[in-house]
Design a protein around this motif. Structure first.
Motif, short mmCIF file in Angstrom:
data_model
loop_
_atom_site.label_atom_id
_atom_site.label_comp_id
_atom_site.label_asym_id
_atom_site.label_seq_id
_atom_site.Cartn_x
_atom_site.Cartn_y
_atom_site.Cartn_z
N SER A 148 -4.00 -5.84 -9.86
CA SER A 148 -2.57 -6.04 -10.09
C SER A 148 -2.31 -6.69 -11.44
O SER A 148 -1.32 -6.36 -12.12
CB SER A 148 -1.96 -6.89 -8.97
N GLY A 149 -3.20 -7.60 -11.87
CA GLY A 149 -3.08 -8.18 -13.20
C GLY A 149 -3.29 -7.14 -14.28
O GLY A 149 -2.57 -7.12 -15.30
N MET A 150 -4.27 -6.27 -14.09
CA MET A 150 -4.52 -5.20 -15.05
C MET A 150 -3.34 -4.23 -15.12
O MET A 150 -3.03 -3.70 -16.20
CB MET A 150 -5.79 -4.44 -14.66
N LEU A 151 -2.68 -4.00 -13.98
CA LEU A 151 -1.53 -3.10 -13.97
C LEU A 151 -0.40 -3.63 -14.84
O LEU A 151 0.25 -2.87 -15.57
CB LEU A 151 -1.05 -2.91 -12.53
N VAL A 152 -0.16 -4.94 -14.76
CA VAL A 152 0.89 -5.55 -15.59
C VAL A 152 0.56 -5.42 -17.07
O VAL A 152 1.44 -5.13 -17.90
CB VAL A 152 1.09 -7.03 -15.19
N ILE A 153 -0.71 -5.61 -17.43
CA ILE A 153 -1.10 -5.63 -18.85
C ILE A 153 -1.30 -4.23 -19.41
O ILE A 153 -0.82 -3.92 -20.51
CB ILE A 153 -2.38 -6.47 -19.02
N LEU B 87 12.02 1.65 -0.25
CA LEU B 87 13.44 1.69 -0.59
C LEU B 87 13.71 0.88 -1.85
O LEU B 87 14.42 1.32 -2.76
CB LEU B 87 14.27 1.18 0.58
N ILE B 88 13.12 -0.33 -1.89
CA ILE B 88 13.28 -1.18 -3.08
C ILE B 88 12.65 -0.52 -4.30
O ILE B 88 13.25 -0.45 -5.39
CB ILE B 88 12.65 -2.56 -2.83
N PHE B 89 11.43 0.01 -4.12
CA PHE B 89 10.74 0.66 -5.23
C PHE B 89 11.55 1.85 -5.75
O PHE B 89 11.68 2.05 -6.95
CB PHE B 89 9.35 1.15 -4.77
N GLY B 90 12.07 2.66 -4.81
CA GLY B 90 12.80 3.86 -5.21
C GLY B 90 14.07 3.55 -5.96
O GLY B 90 14.43 4.26 -6.90
N GLN B 91 14.75 2.46 -5.57
CA GLN B 91 15.99 2.09 -6.25
C GLN B 91 15.71 1.49 -7.63
O GLN B 91 16.46 1.72 -8.58
CB GLN B 91 16.78 1.08 -5.39
N ILE B 92 14.62 0.71 -7.74
CA ILE B 92 14.36 -0.03 -8.98
C ILE B 92 13.61 0.80 -10.02
O ILE B 92 13.87 0.70 -11.21
CB ILE B 92 13.59 -1.33 -8.66
N GLU C 133 0.82 -1.21 0.00
CA GLU C 133 0.00 0.00 0.00
C GLU C 133 0.85 1.26 0.00
O GLU C 133 0.61 2.19 -0.78
CB GLU C 133 -0.93 0.00 1.21
N VAL C 134 1.87 1.28 0.86
CA VAL C 134 2.75 2.46 0.94
C VAL C 134 3.56 2.60 -0.34
O VAL C 134 3.72 3.71 -0.87
CB VAL C 134 3.67 2.35 2.17
N GLY C 135 4.06 1.48 -0.85
CA GLY C 135 4.86 1.53 -2.07
C GLY C 135 4.06 2.06 -3.25
O GLY C 135 4.54 2.91 -4.00
N TYR C 136 2.83 1.57 -3.41
CA TYR C 136 2.02 2.03 -4.53
C TYR C 136 1.60 3.49 -4.33
O TYR C 136 1.71 4.30 -5.26
CB TYR C 136 0.77 1.15 -4.68
N GLY C 137 1.12 3.82 -3.14
CA GLY C 137 0.69 5.19 -2.89
C GLY C 137 1.81 6.20 -3.03
O GLY C 137 1.59 7.33 -3.48
N PHE D 197 5.51 -5.14 -11.94
CA PHE D 197 5.73 -6.53 -11.53
C PHE D 197 5.95 -6.65 -10.03
O PHE D 197 5.59 -7.67 -9.42
CB PHE D 197 6.91 -7.12 -12.30
N LEU D 198 6.52 -5.60 -9.41
CA LEU D 198 6.67 -5.61 -7.96
C LEU D 198 5.30 -5.59 -7.27
O LEU D 198 5.08 -6.29 -6.28
CB LEU D 198 7.49 -4.39 -7.51
N ILE D 199 4.38 -4.80 -7.82
CA ILE D 199 3.03 -4.75 -7.26
C ILE D 199 2.33 -6.09 -7.41
O ILE D 199 1.72 -6.60 -6.46
CB ILE D 199 2.20 -3.64 -7.95
N PHE D 200 2.43 -6.69 -8.58
CA PHE D 200 1.79 -7.99 -8.83
C PHE D 200 2.35 -9.07 -7.90
O PHE D 200 1.60 -9.85 -7.31
CB PHE D 200 1.98 -8.40 -10.29
N GLY D 201 3.67 -9.11 -7.76
CA GLY D 201 4.29 -10.10 -6.88
C GLY D 201 3.90 -9.90 -5.43
O GLY D 201 3.67 -10.87 -4.69
N SER D 202 3.78 -8.65 -4.99
CA SER D 202 3.38 -8.35 -3.61
C SER D 202 1.95 -8.82 -3.34
O SER D 202 1.65 -9.35 -2.27
CB SER D 202 3.50 -6.85 -3.34
N VAL D 203 1.07 -8.62 -4.32
CA VAL D 203 -0.33 -9.06 -4.16
C VAL D 203 -0.40 -10.58 -4.03
O VAL D 203 -1.15 -11.12 -3.20
CB VAL D 203 -1.18 -8.57 -5.35
N MET D 204 0.37 -11.29 -4.85
CA MET D 204 0.37 -12.76 -4.78
C MET D 204 0.88 -13.24 -3.42
O MET D 204 0.36 -14.20 -2.84
CB MET D 204 1.25 -13.33 -5.90
N ALA D 205 1.90 -12.55 -2.89
CA ALA D 205 2.44 -12.91 -1.57
C ALA D 205 1.38 -12.70 -0.49
O ALA D 205 1.23 -13.53 0.42
CB ALA D 205 3.69 -12.10 -1.28
N CYS D 206 0.65 -11.59 -0.57
CA CYS D 206 -0.44 -11.33 0.40
C CYS D 206 -1.49 -12.43 0.35
O CYS D 206 -1.96 -12.91 1.39
CB CYS D 206 -1.10 -9.98 0.09
#
Length: 425
Positions: A321-326, A384-389, A255-259, A399-408
């Motif tokens: 998250s799937g829509m974001l990737v596509i 920090l990861i988002f800002g560097q990448i 949530e923080v990373g996306y916002g 892809f970071l957002i999609f992977g995070s959703v799957m982990a949740c």
């Protein structure tokens, strides 16, 4: 006479909850303003994007410490909860006003860390305090817990709208020019709101009824609203709590990373190339979705159990998250639509998980602090990861957002299965 007493106690509870809602409104404002103003803060200090993102983990480290201290302090001084929260809001007001006065990155990181401590303290104890306020009441606590998180989302929705009016439009060819923007104005506005919140909370300290009100039941005895389904000594309950800590770690980081970075993503994406004001408005769609769903949840929870609402959350989040990737880099309209859907899905996850867990065990301030700390660590690491990448390739953001959703999804499924097996035993 009994009806009058019940009405008076319920009114008192409602006023305390309203005071907490105002505090959560200010917390949402300060939490969401960092994303849209990040590039202006970068220009003000004349640093690059990777360097300015260090204020985000500094904020989260402070949030961890604030949550830890608040959980311990309020466990010992629960009757002084509102006085402590009032002092916390006063410090929050000072840090909000001081942030844009910083002239170096290290000083801004220090102030950001202090601000994070105040937000972390409120986040750690606010939900538990609300549960305690309505404990033993004839009313379910679920809608009131969701009202807190709606207030947070409302603040997060208003914050980018306010900030967008004062953001500069600087591009690469103007990077050497001195910064003359007005990024300090939205922070001063939010500082004033925090000060108002601090004053509102003070009277409740002098209320003869403390923050852990006497439980009212039909037989006039003090009884818990529900009996825990299983205790803390059960290894499955311990495993479930561990899974939920990891879940909050990923969820809050998501949530923080996306916002924080959807605005930056819109600006840096070569396919979108949005202006800073346009990206701030895209961020508004994300917080609008969160605010709308949290408002609806105040009424939905009267009919739908927590697990039903959680199922709806997960479906919306996975879809977005799937829509974001596509389609995430197709157009500003698509990005705004996806942000709104993702906001709808993420909106009530935190409060719903609390109310679901509260039906199985008593949630203490320390447990609330534990979840808050787990989330704060996620809010520390993910930005920090988002800002560097994102500076390397904006498409990594999708892809970071999609992977995070799957982990949740996997972590909550694990916690749910552990809870079911523990109940059966």
């Amino acid at each position: 006479m009994i009806h009058f007493i019940d009405l008076a106690m319920s009114t008192r509870r409602a006023l305390k909850t309203l005071s907490l809602c105002v505090s959560y409104l200010t917390m949402g404002c300060l939490d969401a303003v960092r994303g849209p103003t990040l590039l202006d803060l970068k220009d003000k200090l004349n640093v690059n994007l990777e360097e300015i993102t260090w204020i985000l983990p500094a904020f989260s480290i402070g949030s961890i410490l604030g949550g830890l201290i608040a959980g311990i302090v309020l466990e010992k001084f629960e009757s002084k909860s509102f006085l402590i929260i009032s002092g916390n809001q006063f410090v929050m007001a000072i840090t909000a006003g001081a942030l844009t006065l910083c002239t170096s990155l290290w000083s801004m990181c220090i102030v950001s860390g202090m601000q994070g401590a105040t937000l972390g303290a409120l986040d750690a104890v606010g939900t538990v305090l609300c549960l305690n306020i309505w404990s033993g009441s004839q009313y379910k606590s679920d809608p009131f817990v969701h009202s807190l998180h709606f207030s947070f989302a409302l603040g997060a929705l208003l914050s980018p709208l306010i900030a967008a009016q004062f953001l500069s439009e600087r591009f690469a060819d103007s990077a050497l020019q001195p910064y003359n923007g007005k990024v300090h104005i939205p922070y001063l506005i939010m500082s004033g709101l925090c000060l108002i919140s601090a004053l509102i909370n003070v009277p409740f300290h002098f209320d003869t009824q403390n923050s852990h009100p006497e439980k009212e039941t039909t037989n006039g005895k003090n009884e818990p609203t529900s009996s825990p389904t299983f205790g803390y000594g059960n290894w499955r309950s311990f495993s479930m709590l561990t899974s939920l800590c990891l879940f909050f770690f990923v969820y809050v980081g998501l949530e923080v990373g996306y916002g924080s970075f959807v605005s930056t993503f819109g600006v840096l994406s070569l396919s979108l190339s949005l202006s800073r004001s346009q990206s701030a408005l895209v961020s508004t769609f994300f917080w609008s979705g969160i605010a709308l769903m949290r408002l609806l949840a105040c009424f939905i929870t009267l009919r739908i159990p927590p697990m039903g609402l959680m199922g709806m959350n997960l479906i919306l989040t996975v879809t977005a998250s799937g829509m974001l990737v596509i389609w995430g880099q197709t157009s500003a309209q698509w990005l705004a639509c996806i942000s709104a859907i993702l906001g709808l899905g993420l909106a009530t996850v935190f409060a719903t998980t609390f109310t679901w867990l509260g039906k199985m065990m008593v949630i203490t301030n320390r447990m609330g602090a534990m979840f808050s700390i787990a989330g704060s660590i996620g809010a520390d690491i993910f930005p920090l990861i988002f800002g560097q990448i994102i500076g390397l390739d904006p498409s990594y953001f999708q892809f970071l957002i999609f992977g995070s959703v799957m982990a949740c999804l996997l972590l909550f499924a694990l916690a749910y299965q552990l809870a079911r097996k523990s109940i059966k035993e």
